[in-house]
Design a protein around this motif. Sequence first.
Motif, PDB file in Angstrom:
ATOM      1  N   ASP B 144       6.691  -1.824   3.263  1.00 52.57           N
ATOM      2  CA  ASP B 144       7.956  -1.314   2.722  1.00 52.57           C
ATOM      3  C   ASP B 144       8.986  -2.436   2.560  1.00 52.57           C
ATOM      4  O   ASP B 144       9.731  -2.464   1.577  1.00 52.57           O
ATOM      5  N   PHE B 147       7.831  -4.480  -0.366  1.00 55.35           N
ATOM      6  CA  PHE B 147       7.961  -3.670  -1.583  1.00 55.35           C
ATOM      7  C   PHE B 147       9.424  -3.675  -2.051  1.00 55.35           C
ATOM      8  O   PHE B 147       9.713  -3.754  -3.241  1.00 55.35           O
ATOM      9  N   ILE B 149      11.488  -5.955  -1.959  1.00 56.40           N
ATOM     10  CA  ILE B 149      11.895  -7.178  -2.653  1.00 56.40           C
ATOM     11  C   ILE B 149      10.867  -7.549  -3.722  1.00 56.40           C
ATOM     12  O   ILE B 149      10.668  -8.728  -4.042  1.00 56.40           O
ATOM     13  N   GLY B 150      10.211  -6.540  -4.246  1.00 58.71           N
ATOM     14  CA  GLY B 150       9.437  -6.742  -5.460  1.00 58.71           C
ATOM     15  C   GLY B 150       7.974  -7.121  -5.304  1.00 58.71           C
ATOM     16  O   GLY B 150       7.351  -7.553  -6.271  1.00 58.71           O
ATOM     17  N   PHE B 151       7.418  -6.965  -4.107  1.00 51.55           N
ATOM     18  CA  PHE B 151       6.002  -7.261  -3.928  1.00 51.55           C
ATOM     19  C   PHE B 151       5.159  -6.010  -4.150  1.00 51.55           C
ATOM     20  O   PHE B 151       5.430  -4.968  -3.570  1.00 51.55           O
ATOM     21  N   SER B 152       4.151  -6.125  -4.995  1.00 46.76           N
ATOM     22  CA  SER B 152       3.202  -5.035  -5.189  1.00 46.76           C
ATOM     23  C   SER B 152       2.129  -5.115  -4.117  1.00 46.76           C
ATOM     24  O   SER B 152       1.899  -6.165  -3.533  1.00 46.76           O
ATOM     25  N   VAL B 153       1.460  -3.983  -3.905  1.00 50.71           N
ATOM     26  CA  VAL B 153       0.422  -3.935  -2.884  1.00 50.71           C
ATOM     27  C   VAL B 153      -0.947  -3.913  -3.572  1.00 50.71           C
ATOM     28  O   VAL B 153      -1.157  -3.123  -4.490  1.00 50.71           O
ATOM     29  N   VAL B 154      -1.831  -4.798  -3.153  1.00 50.70           N
ATOM     30  CA  VAL B 154      -3.199  -4.789  -3.689  1.00 50.70           C
ATOM     31  C   VAL B 154      -4.178  -4.908  -2.515  1.00 50.70           C
ATOM     32  O   VAL B 154      -3.798  -5.256  -1.401  1.00 50.70           O
ATOM     33  N   ARG B 218       3.370 -11.272  -7.704  1.00 52.40           N
ATOM     34  CA  ARG B 218       4.040 -11.104  -6.417  1.00 52.40           C
ATOM     35  C   ARG B 218       3.355  -9.944  -5.695  1.00 52.40           C
ATOM     36  O   ARG B 218       3.596  -8.794  -6.017  1.00 52.40           O
TER      37      ARG B 218
END
Lengths: 698, 378
Positions: B144, B147, B149-154, B218
């Motif tokens: 969270d 997320f 600050i703009g990080f996607s989750v992979v 990101r």
Amino acid sequence: MKVSYNWLREFVDITTSPEEVAARLALTGTNIASIEKGAHGAVIDAEITSNRPDCLGMIGIAREAAAAYRLPLKTISAKPAESAATKASDAISVKIEAPDLCGRFTARVIRGVKVQPSPQWLKDRLEAAGTASINNVVDISNYVMLETGHPLHTFDYDLVRNHSIVVRRAKAGEKIRTLDGIERTLDPSICTVCDGDGSRSVGIGGIMGGGETEISFSTKSVLIECAWFDPIAIRRAARSLRLHTEASMRFGRGADPETADLASRRAAELILQLAGGELFSGVVDLYPGKRVPKKITLTRRELLRIMGADVPDKDIEAILSSLGFAPVRSDQNGGSINSLLAAWECTQPSWRAEVEREIDLIEEVARVYGLSHFPPRLPAARLGAARLPHYEAEMRLRERLIGLGYHEILTIPHVAEDRNELFRPAETSPAKLSNPLSEEASVLKSTGAVTMAGAIEWNLNHGQRNARLFEIGSHYRFVKGKPVETRILTVGATGAVRAQALYDAPRDYGFADLKGDLDAIGALSGGLRWEQGGPDWLNPLRRGAISLGKESGPSLGYAGQLGKRAAEKFKFRQDVFLAEIELGPLYCMYYGVKNSRRYEPLPRFPGVERDFSLFLADGVTFAQVQQIIWSLAIPEVASIEAADLFRGKNVPAGKFSLLVRVVFQSREATLTESQINEFSSRIVAALEQNLGATLRAS
Amino acid sequence: MSTTPDSKLSQPLASLGISSADGVQSLFAEVRSRFDMDAARVTDEASFKAFRDTWLARKSGVITLITDNWLKPASPDVKRLVGAALNELRAHVDSQIEAHRRAVETGVESAATAKDRVDLSLPGVIRPIGSHHLIRTVMQEIEDIFFSIGFSVVEGPEIETPYYNFEALNIPEHHPVRDDMDTFYLDVADDTPGKLLLRTHTSPVQIRTMEKRQPPVRVIVPGKVYRRDNPDATHSFMFHQIEGLAVDTDITFCDFTGTIEYFVKQFFGESVKTRFRPSYFPFTEPSVEFDVSCIFCGGTGSGASGVVCGKCKGSGWIELFGAGMVDPAVYGFVNYDPKKVSGFAFGMGMDRLAMLKYGIDDLQVFFQNDVRFLRQFP
């Protein structure tokens, strides 16, 4: 690397405390594990990263300290007095037959030494560094290694046959007894140092010397070997021989071939000083692996692009100079201080083979300048952030299970093979490890059930009789030779679903609990379909196969009570229930169902319930009853529920009593008594005719 | 119970000889004092009901009688006077009766027997609720923060090839770093091309991500990783990492430290101090170890009663994880132009973060799944 503070001060005029020095070194790139106050002053234990073989010697650490404190470094200069009478080249011959493994070999000979115990100062130095004292000659070779970072080896010159050395690849199966007294078997990837005609190995090159030519108290003449061996070959050899030594560590990480001669001279100087004797003049120096120093250019533009903040010219130049990179301004604006276009041509020092690129120089400058000088800031985002595709579905699934009373668990997927076999579907291949730590952890779980059963076992063995658990994870299988990781939900439960409490009677967890809870999560994805079936490790009377969707849909998994065989294997003395379902299709359907869900107006007219108390023959299913009623196609039938199930007293043998509750609902009007009676009699007639049901007299 | 004789209530005013304002007034005063006396006699529910009925009963209550007998037959002049007086009386009666009704009801409740009163110290019906695994909670928390600050989750596979786990991360065969990451290999069939291993870090997903998309990138990558370490209080051969990677045309070391500082202050609190120490990893350059001020001793190095803090061994700092600017060599494996892009990467152990944040001293409890542990972190 144990760094004696007093020894360090012989190279740099540090005036601050050992703690301060350690802290400064830590912040400029030398990781410090601890500082100990010993009998011979403070000893800083430095953990040298594998890219810095130069710091495996006192001089390397001193160079770091000199750079950090901007102090001059006092280098080692060894000028041993040579005898004019005899030349080294007359005393020893050296041949390198494997120049790819041995890039340099220097040999010096000292005659007439007196091998004896080392003086106290030398013993103290070695003790502070964690090395045992043996005799003055051997101690000197260790001392010089600690000082320069370059390993060297001393032979009893008189025991070297023909006074001749041959460096070659070992023969397959060739044997050598090393200094530690162990006989070792070599192979052709290993470099061996031989004497005489080259048939006898007297040392494993760069790793350990042999017993035959060892220095002893009767040794009269010493041959000093200071060589350079290929790092990869050394690492491979040390690993295959399981022989990791101070020498193999240093050569394995990459020693400095240029230092070899210096270390040899330094050793000769100290032997003359402490053991006496006469040094033959000159050196036998074979150097097939001589390298040309690389030129590397550092530009301010690139430094700014990577670091995001500037470093002044004077700092860049001071840092690079003290580390030995000899920076020279090479841009057009050479005279302009702190120019944005500034560039420096640097020369790679022989001890820093790993510094080859501009980025490497940037790191050197930044770390010594101080990372705290680069002000932190948050980068601007240029993209929207995305969650995992199944994020929402999984979160809702998890929250629902937790709400239903299940604890989430995480298990290690490594299990014992026999346990895995209890659950593994016959048509799948297991993912076995080739180098497991133990038999109990030798295969990755083929099912979620095996580790879930393990978690329940742990709880039962620790007095926790009641457990409701779930795990969201993967099982690991091989399909057509390829590894497949499948995301699954595993549910496990045992013991009381409800304890005796103020308002509740106790009740044990049963199949219906498992089914109801799974249906509650299945509802998020449009509902589950239950059919006879399931793996044979589940009790055949209490198990079911689960699919998605009402009529057709992908198979998801199974649920049921753990069967006798598996339960006995785990020594379970109470019922255990397990379910395992594949999450991919469930998640996929979650979004489909969610996006197609539309509002259904609430009925304006009241619904009417009617109960049918039926006797049915054993084996008749509720699904059949529903099917018969639905097939009458009475549009007003809104729902058909099972309200009570009873066997025993007042129920004829071979039959059971089922109370079926039907709700009639019309969207057009309030239903009349006669309409409902008409529906009811049609239902009863159909059930009698098709299922032999009889209405129970009330 | 009445001081105003009922006989008066049953006669029209004319019969009582009342036609003046004074007469009406004194008559109503008489009624009102009778009402107040009645009211004073109310003690319980029964007497309240009798009182209420005497005055408000629809057919023969006093108010009804006054309306029927005094108001309705009166001459227009008198009617006006009576109407006003009656309204006033009625308001008084209504409010008093309502007040008495409440008083009586409360009194009835307080007089109820103790057996019917709930014992608030007893629990309600307890519906057993499950719990989130602490590692999941921490994972979500970290996710969270990034997320936001703009990080996607992979995600990526746990069974990997040496190429993704090592080579493409600039760790060629025989690199010394491989010795530090003791690796589990899979026993593969002869027809499987190449070796397979259990990833030793989440970093392979950096490569897999960059292979698939061009900058800006990101992402964070949570997942299980494996190292062949014998289990003890601080080691497990399976643990959890969260990888981060940001690559763009303008990412600098300052962006990197800013991002990490933002994260750690969100996670451990604003008061935590941070530092970056130069270090070495083959796939980052410059590389750093990231430390935070010890959360147990507040960075002082000494714990309660002045003894050396056992968690940071007196240093005041705790090493959290390794990170750095992506080594340009890595870009070569994914066809990024190292002259145009730059970025940073980090990999942190989630289990360790959870242990630090929640004061857990044995890593093994995470994977034993004892319900007594699980219940502690709902």
